[in-house]
Design a protein around this motif. Structure first.
Motif, PDB file in Angstrom:
ATOM      1  N   SER A   4      -4.925   3.977 -12.591  1.00  0.00           N
ATOM      2  CA  SER A   4      -4.049   4.284 -11.456  1.00  0.00           C
ATOM      3  C   SER A   4      -4.081   5.766 -11.109  1.00  0.00           C
ATOM      4  CB  SER A   4      -2.615   3.847 -11.748  1.00  0.00           C
ATOM      5  OG  SER A   4      -2.066   4.582 -12.818  1.00  0.00           O
ATOM      6  N   VAL A  62      -7.204   6.379  -9.132  1.00  0.00           N
ATOM      7  CA  VAL A  62      -7.003   5.906  -7.763  1.00  0.00           C
ATOM      8  C   VAL A  62      -6.168   6.919  -6.974  1.00  0.00           C
ATOM      9  CG1 VAL A  62      -5.943   4.113  -6.340  1.00  0.00           C
ATOM     10  CG2 VAL A  62      -7.252   3.487  -8.380  1.00  0.00           C
ATOM     11  N   ALA A  91      -8.389   9.486  -5.765  1.00  0.00           N
ATOM     12  CA  ALA A  91      -9.178   8.973  -4.642  1.00  0.00           C
ATOM     13  C   ALA A  91      -8.381   9.030  -3.340  1.00  0.00           C
ATOM     14  CB  ALA A  91      -9.629   7.539  -4.935  1.00  0.00           C
ATOM     15  N   ASN A 129       1.545   7.581 -10.269  1.00  0.00           N
ATOM     16  CA  ASN A 129       0.662   7.323  -9.122  1.00  0.00           C
ATOM     17  C   ASN A 129       1.360   7.346  -7.769  1.00  0.00           C
ATOM     18  OD1 ASN A 129       2.074   4.947  -9.540  1.00  0.00           O
ATOM     19  ND2 ASN A 129       0.297   3.837 -10.332  1.00  0.00           N
ATOM     20  N   ILE A 183       1.179   3.574  -5.246  1.00  0.00           N
ATOM     21  CA  ILE A 183       0.072   2.764  -5.755  1.00  0.00           C
ATOM     22  C   ILE A 183       0.616   1.792  -6.794  1.00  0.00           C
ATOM     23  CG2 ILE A 183      -2.135   2.826  -7.011  1.00  0.00           C
ATOM     24  CD1 ILE A 183      -2.363   5.781  -5.929  1.00  0.00           C
ATOM     25  N   LEU A 216      -0.869  -1.232  -9.498  1.00  0.00           N
ATOM     26  CA  LEU A 216      -1.966  -1.990 -10.104  1.00  0.00           C
ATOM     27  C   LEU A 216      -1.401  -3.223 -10.794  1.00  0.00           C
ATOM     28  CD1 LEU A 216      -3.529   0.643  -9.547  1.00  0.00           C
ATOM     29  CD2 LEU A 216      -4.668   0.328 -11.745  1.00  0.00           C
ATOM     30  N   ILE A 240      -5.636  -3.402  -6.902  1.00  0.00           N
ATOM     31  CA  ILE A 240      -5.125  -2.060  -6.621  1.00  0.00           C
ATOM     32  C   ILE A 240      -4.438  -2.109  -5.261  1.00  0.00           C
ATOM     33  CG2 ILE A 240      -5.743   0.350  -6.206  1.00  0.00           C
ATOM     34  CD1 ILE A 240      -8.341  -0.332  -7.877  1.00  0.00           C
ATOM     35  N   ILE A 270     -11.675   4.919  -2.800  1.00  0.00           N
ATOM     36  CA  ILE A 270     -11.142   4.124  -3.908  1.00  0.00           C
ATOM     37  C   ILE A 270     -12.250   3.337  -4.598  1.00  0.00           C
ATOM     38  CG2 ILE A 270      -9.629   2.191  -4.505  1.00  0.00           C
ATOM     39  CD1 ILE A 270      -7.718   3.182  -2.301  1.00  0.00           C
ATOM     40  N   VAL A 309     -13.238   3.781  -8.510  1.00  0.00           N
ATOM     41  CA  VAL A 309     -13.162   2.684  -9.483  1.00  0.00           C
ATOM     42  C   VAL A 309     -14.480   2.540 -10.230  1.00  0.00           C
ATOM     43  CG1 VAL A 309     -12.916   0.187  -9.739  1.00  0.00           C
ATOM     44  CG2 VAL A 309     -11.380   1.430  -8.231  1.00  0.00           C
TER      45      VAL A 309
END
Length: 328
Positions: free
Chosen positions: A163, A166, A169, A188, A200, A202, A216, A260, A264
């Motif tokens: 996370s 991400v 990102a 996150n 975010i 997950l 995600i 993203i 990943v």
């Protein structure tokens, strides 16, 4: 095939008046059906004006999400990158008018499909989810509600810290859009001047030690009306307010997918290490006194960043402690 509501919104998106007769002819439906659907859209929170003799119009023009445009822009970004192997995994992109939850949609299909990666976006969510069971307020047509399903062969146990990768990102995508002032709140959340811009979430489906799927989810405020956010219990902002200009949600969606998916794949092969310095550079609470709320109580300490597993480092009266969950 588009529903009547979608057809009407496509016509009304320009912000001009459209008569009920014209809308009915374009949708091949009666004026009564158009009127009933407009009333439903109003009840769902869409600001649609009705004026006798003129027809209907949205309070402001909107850019509807468009799958063709997003994929075209994503192809352009991929073509300019040095390596594009990760993007061959994206086998499906869905764009919905409305949905209960983009995360729930992909989780429900995780065990039924063979896609390496499957993404979806929605104009609005009726049951959007945030962290710790909170609701993510998801009004129509102004923000990004994006989820990405990614199949993982190494197992859920290897995803600690994903996370945070991400979040980096998302920061990269925002910089490409022109925003350099965004920061991160562990684990996150994306903030601007202490106000929440994005969150975010997950969620996992599968085994801890075997193949699994991770979904995600990202909610990002782009153009948000204050009245629509009256139930939000924290300070928030949106991208257009911060930048002082209009932002194309289609271009932003392509940029987010690009960043993203690349992050990943890099995380799968290298872990969190390649993202740690960027995360530290954006850490909103570095070296600050914080309170970490946990189910069993609160912990006070000085935030000292993260370790390679993504754990929060806190200097407390008992020394440096590591936390893998909680709310700062």
């Amino acid at each position: 095939m588009c529903s009547l509501a979608q057809t009407l919104l496509i016509e009304l998106a320009d912000g001009y008046f459209h008569s009920g007769t014209d809308l009915g002819q374009k949708a091949c439906r009666t004026r009564t059906a158009v009127w009933k659907t407009i009333q439903t859209l109003k009840q769902n929170g869409l600001p649609i004006y009705s004026v006798r003799g003129k027809g209907y119009r949205l309070a402001n023009p909107i850019e509807l999400l468009n799958r063709t445009i997003i994929l075209h822009e994503l192809d352009g970004l991929i073509g300019r990158s040095e390596g594009n192997a990760a993007f061959k995994h994206l086998q499906q992109l869905d764009v919905f008018y409305d949905i209960e939850s983009t995360n729930a949609y992909l989780l429900n299909g995780a065990k039924k499909e063979d896609f390496s990666a499957h993404a979806c976006l929605a104009e609005q969510q009726n049951a959007g989810r945030g962290r710790r069971g909170k609701r993510w307020i998801s009004p129509f047509g102004g923000n990004i509600y994006l989820s990405l399903l990614w199949q993982v062969t190494a197992g859920a146990a290897q995803l600690g810290g994903l996370s945070l990768a991400v979040a980096v990102a998302v920061i990269r995508a925002l910089r490409a859009t022109g925003l350099d002032s965004a920061g991160v709140k562990w684990p996150n959340d994306i903030l601007v001047k202490g106000q929440t811009l994005a969150g975010i979430l997950l969620e996992l489906s599968g085994e801890a030690a075997g193949p699994c799927a991770v979904v995600i989810g990202l909610g990002l405020n782009v153009h948000t009306v204050a009245d629509e956010m009256s139930d939000v219990d924290q300070a928030w902002t949106d991208l257009e307010t911060v930048l002082g200009k209009t932002v194309s949600r289609n271009l932003l969606a392509a940029q987010l997918l690009y960043q993203i998916i690349g992050a990943v794949q890099e995380f799968e092969s290298k872990g969190l290490q390649p993202f740690m310095q960027e995360w530290a550079d954006c850490d909103e609470f570095a070296d600050c006194e914080v309170v970490l709320n946990l189910p069993q109580g609160s912990v006070h300490g000085i935030a000292r960043g993260i370790d390679e597993s993504g754990a929060l480092l806190l200097v407390t009266e008992d020394g440096v402690q590591r936390f893998h969950s909680g709310e700062v």
